[in-house]
Scaffold this motif. Structure first.
Motif, short mmCIF file in Angstrom:
data_model
loop_
_atom_site.label_atom_id
_atom_site.label_comp_id
_atom_site.label_asym_id
_atom_site.label_seq_id
_atom_site.Cartn_x
_atom_site.Cartn_y
_atom_site.Cartn_z
N VAL A 162 0.81 -1.22 0.00
CA VAL A 162 0.00 0.00 0.00
C VAL A 162 0.85 1.27 0.00
O VAL A 162 0.66 2.15 -0.86
CB VAL A 162 -1.00 -0.02 1.18
N PRO A 163 1.79 1.46 0.92
CA PRO A 163 2.57 2.70 0.88
C PRO A 163 3.47 2.81 -0.34
O PRO A 163 3.65 3.91 -0.88
CB PRO A 163 3.40 2.65 2.18
N ILE A 164 4.01 1.67 -0.79
CA ILE A 164 4.86 1.69 -1.99
C ILE A 164 4.04 2.12 -3.20
O ILE A 164 4.46 2.96 -4.00
CB ILE A 164 5.48 0.31 -2.23
N SER A 165 2.83 1.56 -3.31
CA SER A 165 1.96 1.90 -4.44
C SER A 165 1.55 3.37 -4.40
O SER A 165 1.41 4.01 -5.45
CB SER A 165 0.71 1.02 -4.41
N GLY A 166 1.34 3.90 -3.20
CA GLY A 166 0.97 5.31 -3.11
C GLY A 166 2.01 6.21 -3.73
O GLY A 166 1.68 7.16 -4.46
N VAL A 167 3.27 5.92 -3.48
CA VAL A 167 4.36 6.72 -4.07
C VAL A 167 4.43 6.49 -5.58
O VAL A 167 4.53 7.44 -6.37
CB VAL A 167 5.70 6.37 -3.41
N LEU A 168 4.36 5.22 -6.00
CA LEU A 168 4.47 4.92 -7.42
C LEU A 168 3.32 5.53 -8.23
O LEU A 168 3.52 6.00 -9.35
CB LEU A 168 4.50 3.40 -7.63
N ALA A 169 2.10 5.51 -7.66
CA ALA A 169 0.95 6.04 -8.39
C ALA A 169 0.99 7.55 -8.50
O ALA A 169 0.32 8.12 -9.38
CB ALA A 169 -0.35 5.60 -7.70
N ASP A 170 1.75 8.21 -7.64
CA ASP A 170 1.95 9.66 -7.79
C ASP A 170 3.16 9.98 -8.66
O ASP A 170 3.28 11.09 -9.17
CB ASP A 170 2.12 10.31 -6.41
N TYR B 134 4.13 7.88 -11.40
CA TYR B 134 3.89 7.39 -12.75
C TYR B 134 2.39 7.43 -13.07
O TYR B 134 1.57 7.82 -12.25
CB TYR B 134 4.44 5.96 -12.91
N LEU B 135 2.05 7.00 -14.28
CA LEU B 135 0.65 6.95 -14.66
C LEU B 135 -0.09 5.98 -13.75
O LEU B 135 0.35 4.84 -13.54
CB LEU B 135 0.52 6.50 -16.11
N ARG B 136 -1.23 6.41 -13.19
CA ARG B 136 -2.01 5.54 -12.31
C ARG B 136 -2.46 4.28 -13.06
O ARG B 136 -2.53 3.19 -12.50
CB ARG B 136 -3.22 6.31 -11.77
N ARG B 137 -2.74 4.44 -14.34
CA ARG B 137 -3.15 3.30 -15.16
C ARG B 137 -2.06 2.23 -15.19
O ARG B 137 -2.34 1.03 -15.15
CB ARG B 137 -3.44 3.80 -16.59
N GLN B 138 -0.81 2.63 -15.25
CA GLN B 138 0.29 1.67 -15.27
C GLN B 138 0.40 0.92 -13.94
O GLN B 138 0.68 -0.28 -13.92
CB GLN B 138 1.61 2.40 -15.57
N VAL B 139 0.19 1.62 -12.84
CA VAL B 139 0.25 0.98 -11.53
C VAL B 139 -0.86 -0.07 -11.41
O VAL B 139 -0.63 -1.18 -10.92
CB VAL B 139 0.15 2.03 -10.41
N LEU C 250 -2.28 -1.62 -13.91
CA LEU C 250 -1.94 -2.69 -14.85
C LEU C 250 -0.97 -3.69 -14.21
O LEU C 250 -1.23 -4.90 -14.20
CB LEU C 250 -1.31 -2.10 -16.11
N TRP C 251 0.12 -3.20 -13.66
CA TRP C 251 1.13 -4.10 -13.09
C TRP C 251 0.63 -4.76 -11.82
O TRP C 251 0.96 -5.92 -11.54
CB TRP C 251 2.43 -3.34 -12.85
N SER C 252 -0.20 -4.06 -11.04
CA SER C 252 -0.77 -4.67 -9.84
C SER C 252 -1.65 -5.85 -10.21
O SER C 252 -1.55 -6.94 -9.62
CB SER C 252 -1.60 -3.63 -9.07
N GLY C 253 -2.53 -5.64 -11.20
CA GLY C 253 -3.41 -6.71 -11.63
C GLY C 253 -2.65 -7.87 -12.23
O GLY C 253 -2.98 -9.04 -12.00
N LEU C 254 -1.59 -7.58 -13.00
CA LEU C 254 -0.81 -8.64 -13.63
C LEU C 254 -0.06 -9.47 -12.58
O LEU C 254 0.08 -10.69 -12.73
CB LEU C 254 0.17 -8.05 -14.64
N ILE C 255 0.41 -8.83 -11.52
CA ILE C 255 1.10 -9.56 -10.45
C ILE C 255 0.14 -10.56 -9.81
O ILE C 255 0.47 -11.74 -9.61
CB ILE C 255 1.66 -8.58 -9.40
N SER C 256 -1.07 -10.09 -9.47
CA SER C 256 -2.04 -10.99 -8.85
C SER C 256 -2.50 -12.06 -9.82
O SER C 256 -2.69 -13.23 -9.43
CB SER C 256 -3.25 -10.19 -8.35
N ALA C 257 -2.69 -11.69 -11.08
CA ALA C 257 -3.13 -12.66 -12.08
C ALA C 257 -2.07 -13.76 -12.27
O ALA C 257 -2.40 -14.94 -12.41
CB ALA C 257 -3.41 -11.97 -13.41
N ALA C 258 -0.79 -13.37 -12.26
CA ALA C 258 0.27 -14.35 -12.43
C ALA C 258 0.42 -15.24 -11.20
O ALA C 258 0.82 -16.41 -11.32
CB ALA C 258 1.59 -13.63 -12.72
#
Length: 405
Positions: free
Chosen positions: A62-70, A72-77, A79-87
């Motif tokens: 959660v805290p790591i994603s908060g920094v990354l989503a600010d 980079y593009l929120r859409r990219q965060v 995308l990669w979050s969903g792909l990690i869980s999907a994999a």
């Protein structure tokens, strides 16, 4: 003249579909693993270890994603979050009940994906939806969660008659894939990295949160209610249902009533614009204090169920204006970090509360614990309401200028 419904907006519908898919996947995992325990392909201890691993992954991400989503593009965060869980889903399907270590790693990865997408989704809502329609949008988001909670248990149990645990876990992976691929692009406007380092950027989000006294007060009240009242009732309600009423039907009825009440609250807040939205939300939040009181008293089971419905109603009287105000008041370039702080404290303290409630009941008795938790549930929102800006969850000027026409 009222603006067109946000449900006619293709971008929002994509966002709603993505968040709904991720919500179903998040909810379904513990239920599917619980079914694996019933089928004896997984032990209760292994279930606890896997769920603990998922929770750890969530809290770490959660805290790591908060920094990354600010940054980079929120859409990219997303995308990669969903792909990690999907994999991670097929890995968990392959090793659950066979090899604990790789299954734990997969559950941890799914928790990371789950936690990483939350702040990004919240910030993406502010990009996709114009200010005047955000309350309706947030209400629609909350409604999808409540409908999922109502319908998903029966649907999952029905699917379990035809599909084994491995198949259900692969289905969860497919839902995460939908969340990753369907999410809209948003405005694409991000501040980027300040070059100050990860910790410093996260602390910038903390400083942004501190600029809003209503946010700190509301978050403190929400965290207190979840960590005490919600945790206590989660432990005591099954015991009361069994020992006082002699049936699990009261447990099922109370939990269903809470969800139905919350759904009604979200439907109400989709259209209602109370003049003091913050105070309305805090009063709604305080209604959860009735639940531990009701568990303490020998009331008729229908009274208990009705109280849970009222508590659910109150929760979403708080949730919808809370999310809307955060998206309105917080600086857009720091919104994901502030949202991550919200999730980290409110939901992060829930496992701590659950871990402490049982020993507290053993030491002081259920009655004393329920009374203390009820007092906290009433007192915490009341104290938060004393903060001047909590009346509207922000300045009255900003609330007025961004309301729906």
């Amino acid at each position: 003249m009222r603006s067109p419904s946000v449900l006619r907006d293709t971008q929002f519908l994509r966002l709603w579909t993505a968040t709904t898919a991720s919500g179903i996947a998040t909810w379904a995992l513990p239920f599917v693993l619980g079914l694996a325990v019933l089928s004896r392909s997984l032990t209760a201890v292994e279930l606890g270890v896997l769920l603990a691993a998922r929770t750890a992954g969530f809290l770490a991400a959660v805290p790591i994603s908060g920094v990354l989503a600010d940054r980079y593009l929120r859409r990219q965060v997303v995308l990669w979050s969903g792909l990690i869980s999907a994999a991670a889903a097929p890995v968990l399907a392959a090793f659950v009940g066979n090899a604990l270590a790789p299954a734990v790693i997969a559950a941890l990865a799914m928790g990371v994906g789950q936690g990483a997408c939350r702040p990004a989704f919240s910030a993406l809502t502010a990009e996709v939806v114009e200010p005047g329609r955000r309350q309706e949008a947030n209400a629609a988001m909350v409604m999808s969660i409540r409908v999922t909670t109502l319908a998903a248990p029966g649907l999952t149990a029905l699917l379990a008659l035809f599909v084994n645990t491995q198949g259900l876990l692969l289905g969860i992976g497919a839902l995460w894939l939908v969340a990753a691929l369907v999410s809209p692009a948003g405005s694409g406007s991000v501040a980027g990295s300040s070059g100050a380092g990860f910790v410093a950027e996260f602390l910038e989000g903390v400083r942004e949160a501190r600029r809003h006294p209503w946010f700190l007060a509301g978050l403190g009240a929400l965290s207190a209610v979840i960590a005490t009242g919600y945790s206590a009732t989660s432990v005591v309600l099954p015991l009361v249902s069994r020992d006082r009423y002699g049936t699990e039907a009261v447990l099922a009825g109370a939990l269903t009533a809470f969800t139905v009440g919350a759904l009604a609250g979200a439907v109400l807040m989709a259209r209602w614009r109370p003049r003091a939205a913050g105070w309305t939300g805090l009063v709604g939040l305080s209604l959860y204090g009735l639940a531990p009181l009701c568990l303490l008293l020998p009331v008729h089971p229908f009274v208990l169920i009705a109280v849970y419905a009222i508590a659910g109603l109150g929760f979403d009287l708080f949730n919808v204006p809370w999310f809307t105000a955060t998206q309105r008041e917080v600086e857009p370039s720091k919104l994901a970090r502030v949202s991550s702080l919200d999730f980290l404290l409110s939901y992060g303290l829930a496992p701590v509360g659950l871990a402490l409630i049982a020993p507290a009941i053993s030491a002081y008795g259920a009655g004393a614990v329920l009374i203390a938790c009820s007092v906290i549930c009433f007192a915490a929102p009341a104290l938060a309401a004393l903060v001047p800006s909590s009346r509207d969850f922000g300045t009255p000027e900003s609330s007025t200028t961004t309301s729906a026409p």
